[in-house]
Write an enzyme that holds these catalytic residues in place. Structure first.
Site, PDB file in Angstrom:
ATOM      1  CG  HIS A 113      -0.296   4.336   3.934  1.00 51.78           C
ATOM      2  ND1 HIS A 113      -1.019   4.168   5.093  1.00 51.78           N
ATOM      3  CD2 HIS A 113       0.026   3.073   3.518  1.00 51.78           C
ATOM      4  CE1 HIS A 113      -1.134   2.876   5.362  1.00 51.78           C
ATOM      5  NE2 HIS A 113      -0.508   2.196   4.423  1.00 51.78           N
ATOM      6  CB  CYS A 160      -0.968  -0.015   1.172  1.00 58.17           C
ATOM      7  SG  CYS A 160      -0.261  -0.560   2.722  1.00 58.17           S
TER       8      CYS A 160
HETATM    9  N1  LIG Z   1      -4.908  -3.338   4.895  1.00 56.70           N
HETATM   10  C1  LIG Z   1      -4.248  -2.738   3.905  1.00 56.70           C
HETATM   11  O1  LIG Z   1      -4.206  -1.489   3.791  1.00 56.70           O
HETATM   12  C2  LIG Z   1      -3.511  -3.561   2.891  1.00 56.70           C
HETATM   13  C3  LIG Z   1      -2.925  -2.881   1.829  1.00 56.70           C
HETATM   14  C4  LIG Z   1      -2.250  -3.597   0.845  1.00 56.70           C
HETATM   15  C5  LIG Z   1      -2.170  -4.978   0.921  1.00 56.70           C
HETATM   16  N2  LIG Z   1      -2.715  -5.630   1.986  1.00 56.70           N
HETATM   17  C6  LIG Z   1      -2.603  -7.097   1.993  1.00 56.70           C
HETATM   18  O2  LIG Z   1      -3.897  -7.637   1.723  1.00 56.70           O
HETATM   19  C7  LIG Z   1      -4.078  -8.877   2.426  1.00 56.70           C
HETATM   20  C8  LIG Z   1      -5.301  -8.787   3.321  1.00 56.70           C
HETATM   21  O3  LIG Z   1      -5.080  -7.768   4.290  1.00 56.70           O
HETATM   22  P1  LIG Z   1      -6.196  -7.293   5.323  1.00 56.70           P
HETATM   23  O4  LIG Z   1      -5.668  -6.045   5.881  1.00 56.70           O
HETATM   24  O5  LIG Z   1      -7.545  -7.310   4.691  1.00 56.70           O
HETATM   25  O6  LIG Z   1      -6.135  -8.517   6.395  1.00 56.70           O
HETATM   26  P2  LIG Z   1      -7.222  -8.945   7.481  1.00 56.70           P
HETATM   27  O7  LIG Z   1      -8.123  -7.816   7.808  1.00 56.70           O
HETATM   28  O8  LIG Z   1      -6.457  -9.599   8.564  1.00 56.70           O
HETATM   29  O9  LIG Z   1      -8.112 -10.080   6.715  1.00 56.70           O
HETATM   30  C9  LIG Z   1      -7.595 -11.344   6.395  1.00 56.70           C
HETATM   31  C10 LIG Z   1      -8.646 -12.194   5.638  1.00 56.70           C
HETATM   32  O10 LIG Z   1      -8.062 -13.461   5.326  1.00 56.70           O
HETATM   33  C11 LIG Z   1      -8.856 -14.515   5.851  1.00 56.70           C
HETATM   34  N3  LIG Z   1      -8.017 -15.602   6.379  1.00 56.70           N
HETATM   35  C12 LIG Z   1      -7.192 -15.573   7.447  1.00 56.70           C
HETATM   36  N4  LIG Z   1      -6.594 -16.781   7.614  1.00 56.70           N
HETATM   37  C13 LIG Z   1      -7.086 -17.581   6.635  1.00 56.70           C
HETATM   38  C14 LIG Z   1      -6.855 -18.944   6.275  1.00 56.70           C
HETATM   39  N5  LIG Z   1      -6.016 -19.738   6.959  1.00 56.70           N
HETATM   40  N6  LIG Z   1      -7.522 -19.437   5.208  1.00 56.70           N
HETATM   41  C15 LIG Z   1      -8.370 -18.670   4.495  1.00 56.70           C
HETATM   42  N7  LIG Z   1      -8.618 -17.359   4.789  1.00 56.70           N
HETATM   43  C16 LIG Z   1      -7.987 -16.835   5.843  1.00 56.70           C
HETATM   44  C17 LIG Z   1      -9.672 -13.881   6.957  1.00 56.70           C
HETATM   45  O11 LIG Z   1     -10.864 -14.640   7.075  1.00 56.70           O
HETATM   46  P3  LIG Z   1     -11.563 -15.028   8.487  1.00 56.70           P
HETATM   47  O12 LIG Z   1     -12.355 -13.817   8.881  1.00 56.70           O
HETATM   48  O13 LIG Z   1     -12.422 -16.162   8.124  1.00 56.70           O
HETATM   49  O14 LIG Z   1     -10.458 -15.354   9.430  1.00 56.70           O
HETATM   50  C18 LIG Z   1      -9.913 -12.485   6.404  1.00 56.70           C
HETATM   51  O15 LIG Z   1     -11.000 -12.513   5.518  1.00 56.70           O
HETATM   52  C19 LIG Z   1      -2.772  -9.114   3.208  1.00 56.70           C
HETATM   53  O16 LIG Z   1      -1.932  -9.953   2.461  1.00 56.70           O
HETATM   54  C20 LIG Z   1      -2.199  -7.705   3.334  1.00 56.70           C
HETATM   55  O17 LIG Z   1      -0.812  -7.705   3.504  1.00 56.70           O
HETATM   56  C21 LIG Z   1      -3.401  -4.956   2.956  1.00 56.70           C
END
Ligand SMILES: NC(=O)c1ccc[n+]([C@@H]2O[C@H](COP(=O)([O-])OP(=O)(O)OC[C@H]3O[C@@H](n4cnc5c(N)ncnc54)[C@H](OP(=O)(O)O)[C@@H]3O)[C@@H](O)[C@H]2O)c1
Length: 354
Positions: free
Chosen positions: A242, A149
């Protein structure tokens, strides 16, 4: 037009929710399947801790969350991945091997030599790596990724300057929102009234990903951009957005008006494709002395949250250097919007279809 059906892997998370929200009236794509981890087996409306200031898209409230397995999303035409990186490392190749185009937010495969890491306005041509990836790995599907991001905002602002000047080195300091850490992310007692001068692996990502994205595609591989980036990443107590201060050293003397015009006129490599999530102007330039500001400018642009705002453009220690401030929305331009725009590019170029 019949819409393409998209499965959202990790649909309950911060980024997954944004993807679901941004696809609610999308002209080309519709959500066909939702997957999760612990939430699998529940209805989306029950399981999701919806964090956006709108209601959950009506069609999704009663949709079941499936385990993140290809056989559970057979109806989908392609897959968005918003999985944590460690999980993506195992699950995304299984989907690509099963024939799905995977458009991912996760960092797991961004730096793999045969996986495109793409910002459509900056390096749309890198999607050609898919051909080599398929040959290398014997997959019918493929993996494609968008950057971290903080890298996306930064690289968008750098691109027109990189095209205009010979960059020698870049130093960037970030002030990053808590939503960048997902949900629940940083504990409130750690971040309220505080700044944390460390985000795990973020500085390396900014340094490495920038060189790959601004690199040239040659003989089926990316030749990295030939300048170094030193990044210092900080977590601050804002919800979204950011903000980054950037110092750039170049070979030639910089005419600030020229630099400003290059930024202002930048439309990027995908401008003729009319991608629905691409803003009219990827970069907005502000002349106000105290802008951009996170709360005021993060939703700027013709597609809210998809433009970055650049301000405070000035010389650095001499005329061969410049300083500027860049702001972008981390879960829109930095994540969900970026993957949707990448999927649009892949569709426009024929890499995904019904
Ligand atoms: N947040 C940002 O600004 C941002 C920006 C760029 C990239 N990213 C990337 O995008 C991705 C998601 O980030 P996020 O911030 O949305 O994370 P998050 O809020 O922690 O959400 C993670 C998601 O993955 C699922 N999950 C977790 N463990 C799992 C498993 N073992 N099998 C299948 N699904 C699973 C969770 O489902 P449950 O609810 O069922 O556990 C949830 O839907 C990450 O790789 C992060 O680095 C994030």
């Amino acid at each position: 037009m019949k819409k393409l059906r998209a499965a959202v892997l990790g649909a309950t998370g911060t980024v997954g929710q944004r993807i679901c929200h941004m696809l609610r009236d999308h002209p080309w794509f519709e959500v066909s399947n939702l997957t999760g981890g612990a939430s699998a087996g529940k209805l989306y409306g029950e399981a999701v801790n919806w964090l956006l200031p709108t209601s959950i898209p009506e069609k999704l409230v009663d949709m079941s969350i499936e385990p993140s397995k290809p056989e559970k999303v057979v109806d989908a035409d392609f897959v968005f991945s918003a999985l944590p990186s460690g999980v993506a490392w195992e699950i995304e190749p299984v989907f690509a091997g099963a024939g799905f185009a995977v458009v991912s937010n996760a960092s797991a495969f961004r730096m793999s030599l045969d996986v495109p890491l793409v910002v459509p306005e900056v390096n749309a041509d890198h999607i050609e790596l898919i051909e080599h990836q398929r040959l290398n790995r014997g997959w019918d599907g493929f993996l494609s990724t968008d950057p971290n991001c903080s890298t996306i905002n930064f690289v968008l602002a750098l691109k027109p300057l990189y095209d205009a000047f010979t960059i020698k080195k870049v130093i960037v300091t970030t002030m990053q929102a808590v939503s960048g850490a997902g949900y629940p992310g940083v504990p409130s007692l750690s971040i309220i009234d505080n700044v944390i001068p460390y985000i795990e692996r973020e500085e390396e990502k900014m340094q490495n990903e920038t060189q790959k994205i601004l690199g040239k595609l040659k003989d089926g591989a990316v030749e990295n951009a030939p300048f170094n980036v030193a990044a210092a990443c900080n977590r601050i107590p804002v919800v979204d957005g950011h903000l980054e201060t950037v110092y750039i050293e170049v070979e030639e003397e910089i005419d600030l008006n020229e630099a400003r015009e290059k930024l202002r006129n930048f439309r990027g490599t995908s401008k003729d494709l009319e991608l629905p999530t691409a803003p009219e102007k990827p970069i907005l330039v502000t002349e106000e002395a105290d802008r951009p500001q996170t709360r005021l400018d993060r939703m700027a642009g013709s597609v809210p949250g998809m433009s970055v705002t650049v301000g405070r453009l000035r010389h650095g220690i001499d005329k061969r250097s410049m300083q500027l401030v860049v702001l972008g929305h981390n879960t829109i331009r930095g994540a969900a919007g970026a993957t949707i725009q990448l999927a649009e590019l892949l569709y426009a170029k024929g890499w995904i279809s019904r």
